[in-house]
Design an enzyme around this catalytic site. Structure first.
Site, PDB file in Angstrom:
ATOM      1  N   HIS A 117       0.816  -1.220   0.000  1.00 11.04           N
ATOM      2  CA  HIS A 117       0.000   0.000   0.000  1.00 11.04           C
ATOM      3  C   HIS A 117       0.846   1.266   0.000  1.00 11.04           C
ATOM      4  O   HIS A 117       0.316   2.359   0.120  1.00 11.04           O
ATOM      5  CB  HIS A 117      -0.933   0.028   1.211  1.00 11.04           C
ATOM      6  CG  HIS A 117      -1.856  -1.145   1.299  1.00 11.04           C
ATOM      7  ND1 HIS A 117      -1.568  -2.259   2.058  1.00 11.04           N
ATOM      8  CD2 HIS A 117      -3.051  -1.403   0.714  1.00 11.04           C
ATOM      9  CE1 HIS A 117      -2.546  -3.152   1.947  1.00 11.04           C
ATOM     10  NE2 HIS A 117      -3.464  -2.658   1.131  1.00 11.04           N
ATOM     11  N   ASP A 218      33.665 -29.996  17.674  1.00  8.15           N
ATOM     12  CA  ASP A 218      34.012 -31.287  17.076  1.00  8.15           C
ATOM     13  C   ASP A 218      35.261 -31.239  16.195  1.00  8.15           C
ATOM     14  O   ASP A 218      35.185 -31.042  14.988  1.00  8.15           O
ATOM     15  CB  ASP A 218      32.811 -31.805  16.267  1.00  8.15           C
ATOM     16  CG  ASP A 218      32.987 -33.251  15.842  1.00  8.15           C
ATOM     17  OD1 ASP A 218      34.129 -33.757  15.856  1.00  8.15           O
ATOM     18  OD2 ASP A 218      31.982 -33.883  15.489  1.00  8.15           O
ATOM     19  N   HIS A 221      35.809 -35.144  14.045  1.00  6.52           N
ATOM     20  CA  HIS A 221      35.454 -35.518  12.669  1.00  6.52           C
ATOM     21  C   HIS A 221      36.514 -35.061  11.680  1.00  6.52           C
ATOM     22  O   HIS A 221      36.712 -35.677  10.643  1.00  6.52           O
ATOM     23  CB  HIS A 221      34.074 -34.965  12.290  1.00  6.52           C
ATOM     24  CG  HIS A 221      34.087 -33.538  11.835  1.00  6.52           C
ATOM     25  ND1 HIS A 221      34.384 -32.494  12.674  1.00  6.52           N
ATOM     26  CD2 HIS A 221      33.860 -32.975  10.615  1.00  6.52           C
ATOM     27  CE1 HIS A 221      34.331 -31.356  11.992  1.00  6.52           C
ATOM     28  NE2 HIS A 221      34.009 -31.624  10.748  1.00  6.52           N
ATOM     29  N   HIS A 227      36.967 -35.741   6.760  1.00 10.32           N
ATOM     30  CA  HIS A 227      37.596 -34.808   5.832  1.00 10.32           C
ATOM     31  C   HIS A 227      38.884 -35.305   5.189  1.00 10.32           C
ATOM     32  O   HIS A 227      39.673 -34.525   4.679  1.00 10.32           O
ATOM     33  CB  HIS A 227      37.835 -33.476   6.544  1.00 10.32           C
ATOM     34  CG  HIS A 227      36.549 -32.778   6.900  1.00 10.32           C
ATOM     35  ND1 HIS A 227      35.523 -32.622   5.994  1.00 10.32           N
ATOM     36  CD2 HIS A 227      36.118 -32.217   8.051  1.00 10.32           C
ATOM     37  CE1 HIS A 227      34.513 -31.974   6.584  1.00 10.32           C
ATOM     38  NE2 HIS A 227      34.846 -31.736   7.828  1.00 10.32           N
ATOM     39  N   ASP A 371      30.370 -32.311   5.138  1.00  9.66           N
ATOM     40  CA  ASP A 371      29.557 -31.969   6.312  1.00  9.66           C
ATOM     41  C   ASP A 371      28.084 -32.024   5.954  1.00  9.66           C
ATOM     42  O   ASP A 371      27.259 -32.541   6.710  1.00  9.66           O
ATOM     43  CB  ASP A 371      29.889 -30.558   6.813  1.00  9.66           C
ATOM     44  CG  ASP A 371      31.251 -30.490   7.489  1.00  9.66           C
ATOM     45  OD1 ASP A 371      31.662 -31.496   8.093  1.00  9.66           O
ATOM     46  OD2 ASP A 371      31.895 -29.434   7.412  1.00  9.66           O
TER      47      ASP A 371
END
Lengths: 451, 186
Positions: A117, A218, A221, A227, A371
């Site tokens: 508006h 973490d 991992h 990785h 990931d």
């Protein structure tokens, strides 16, 4: 006190129920924290609407009128540079009928006009123009009462934070000792950092806490399975991968107030795999003496710090990726990611930094793409009724936990491969959901270093 | 407005090329797409020149008057910005047993169309715009669809490859990437 039910879910959590989801003594916790719609709505209310949420970096808005869209939880906001150089953050919602008043990612504007508006707001968020104000409102509309909801705004060394809650402690208190670790990225050299232009955004069908906790706690991992192929991609063909493994020399740190990090110390070889040779040389040689002078050897020697500022702001220092894990329901997040570089670094180094970030930690990054695979598969498994009943394990490193570590501030510490930080992140999460004031936050002494 | 949008090398209607050249270049791209669909990434990579610049800028939503800022430039962030060495590392990752994002592998299909050819500055070089629809399906029920324009510079080579790609700029038709990762190539 019991939390009011927020959804029509068959389960209504009491505060006691929520606290029992996470048992830091045994290192067991319930994956319901990743799946419950009811808990998710509570997170939006009790966490995202009352903590300091990162909405960008000052260098993204150099000039008056520069703006960008951002989110505080699921609430869209506009972040705008003001004439007096301050920054405002307001809800991206027209007060008339709730339409989005800014519908682009970024730009420069003197006004935001609602396309529905035509109510128009200036760059400070003041309602300045209403079509047919005389004919339609008889000039009786109190325009000064109908600006969009404003958030509190504070910055820390370039990063912009916003908070809806008037009663929350200031940003400095909230960040506390997190600043010590953030400075390894934000304050290595004179002039601080600036953003490489462009925020990469992508969608992962997984709960936002998987990402936040992984960046906070973490290292396991990275040092084990996830990785390996990312490392492989960053070394010449035929390299003996045992020579470029993540180091075991480091720390798992629960900083306090939900913030956590992990450090890899003195391992320039691993650096090289991620940031490439030119930026490794810049970080460990060219700019190293200045970094030692500014932030001390302990921090200048941190070769990668993975970190989460509660709730959803993460970094990897060294490669300098910054990301906001935007919650999108219990089962989905958007990742908003950008790269910081030292402002005074040579242009060629800045570009190399950015390109290696794209190569490693981005939607297509050789580390990050794995990931995305883990988190969404976990979430998918958790559709199962039985799977949701299985407790998850965060008992790691109980034997290495200590409450102090010379040279490094924080509430508790464990060795590199630890889940001491994870246990405390989730305990903090439960406290946030079940406490209305901020009395439980850590009061943090003033930092000695970096001054 | 239009002059802002069209300010790039691929904006002027190309002069006609021979049917033979059109067919030859299209066949090059169809074969490239097949190598990707077949997950023959090592052969696919041989189609990239040693000078390859493989770049996918980030696309943003902008107001019309700021359309020229829609894509990040080369100083900005990107989805890809690789040279040959960076790409080669990616190929080793994608082919390894421990590259979890592609082991088990995605099922990929690239539909290449709208092949427009401009004669390049050097003899045997061509600028080519192609439209690509990439369908990626993986594991039990993940399905992703990407749409993009690729703006390439290719060069004729004197071996069975026919051409090699010297530059590739990938213009994705998404601002928020609606997928959990980009673990493949365009």
């Amino acid at each position: 006190m019991t939390n009011a039910p927020h959804t029509a879910s068959s389960k209504t959590y009491t505060d006691e129920d929520i606290k029992n989801l996470v048992d830091t003594k045994t290192g067991k916790y319930s994956p319901e924290i990743y799946t419950s719609e009811e808990l998710y709505q509570l997170e939006l209310e009790k966490i995202f609407a009352r903590t300091w949420i990162c909405v960008g970096h000052e260098s993204q808005l150099p000039n008056y009128g520069d703006f960008q869209s951002a989110y505080i939880g699921e609430d869209p906001v506009v972040v705008v540079r003001q004439k007096d150089n301050s920054i405002r953050v307001f809800l991206n919602q027209c007060r008339h009928r709730g339409m989005r008043i800014c519908r682009v990612d970024a730009g420069n504007a003197r006004a935001f006009t609602c396309p529905y508006h035509g109510w128009a707001y200036d760059s400070a968020g003041n309602l300045v123009s209403v079509p047919m104000e005389t004919e339609a409102f008889n000039d009786a509309l109190k325009k000064d009462e109908w600006g969009p909801k404003q958030a509190r705004v504070e910055t820390y060394k370039g990063l912009i934070f916003a908070n809806w809650d008037e009663s929350a402690p200031d940003l400095d208190t909230y960040l506390g000792d997190a600043k010590f670790y953030m400075d390894t990225m934000l304050d290595r050299v004179e002039g601080g950092t600036e953003v490489i232009e462009g925020i990469q955004k992508w969608v992962i069908p997984a709960n936002w806490k998987f990402a936040a906790e992984q960046f906070g706690s973490d290292a396991y991992h990275a040092g084990t399975t996830s990785h390996i192929s990312g490392i492989m991609a960053g070394v010449p063909a035929g390299t003996d991968l045992s020579q470029v493994q993540p180091p075991t020399d480091g720390l798992n740190v629960y900083i306090g107030n939900g913030h956590a990090c992990g450090l890899f110390l003195r391992n320039p070889m691993f650096y090289q795999v991620i940031v490439g040779p030119a930026v490794t040389e810049y970080l460990t040689q060219t700019s190293y003496p200045e970094a030692v002078e500014r932030i001390g050897k302990e921090r200048a020697d941190i070769n990668l710090c993975h970190m989460n500022v509660f709730p959803n702001l993460s970094f990897l220092t060294g490669i300098n990726t910054v990301r906001m894990w935007q919650p999108r329901g219990p089962h989905e997040m958007e990742i908003w990611s950008f790269t910081l570089v030292d402002k005074k670094a040579p242009d060629a180094i800045k570009q190399e930094w950015s390109r290696n970030n794209v190569r490693t930690f981005s939607a297509g990054g050789v580390f990050e793409q794995d990931d995305g695979e883990n988190w969404n598969d976990i979430q998918h498994v958790l559709r199962g009724h039985v799977a949701k009943q299985q407790k998850f394990n965060i008992e790691m490193s109980d034997h290495t936990v200590r409450d102090a570590e010379p040279g490094y501030p924080g509430k508790s510490f464990a060795d590199t491969y630890g889940e001491e930080a994870a246990r405390n992140i989730y305990a903090h999460w439960a406290r946030m959901l079940t406490t209305s004031d901020f009395s439980f936050l850590d009061s943090v002494p003033t930092l000695k270093a970096a001054e | 407005m239009l002059d802002i949008i069209t300010k790039n090398d691929f904006s002027v209607k190309p002069a006609p090329v021979s049917v033979e050249l059109q067919q030859e270049i299209e066949q090059f791209y169809f074969w490239e797409a097949k190598l990707m669909g077949d997950r023959n990434w090592e052969s696919w990579f041989t189609l990239m020149s040693k000078e390859i610049e493989y770049w996918a800028p980030i696309r943003t939503t902008r107001i019309m008057r700021e359309t020229e800022k829609e894509y990040t430039d080369k100083n900005g962030f990107a989805h890809f910005f690789d040279d040959w060495n960076m790409l080669e590392g990616r190929i080793r990752k994608i082919m390894s047993d421990v590259g979890w994002s592609e082991n088990p592998a995605s099922r990929l299909r690239h539909i290449v169309s709208n092949v427009l050819i401009w004669k390049g500055a050097e003899e045997g070089e061509y600028d080519v715009s192609t439209s690509v629809i990439t369908y990626r399906n993986r594991q039990e029920r993940q399905a992703d669809i990407f749409s993009a324009e690729r703006q390439d510079k290719i060069r004729r080579v004197d071996d069975e490859r026919g051409f090699e790609v010297v530059k590739r700029k990938i213009l994705l038709d998404q601002s928020t990437v609606l997928s959990n990762n980009i673990s493949f190539f365009f």
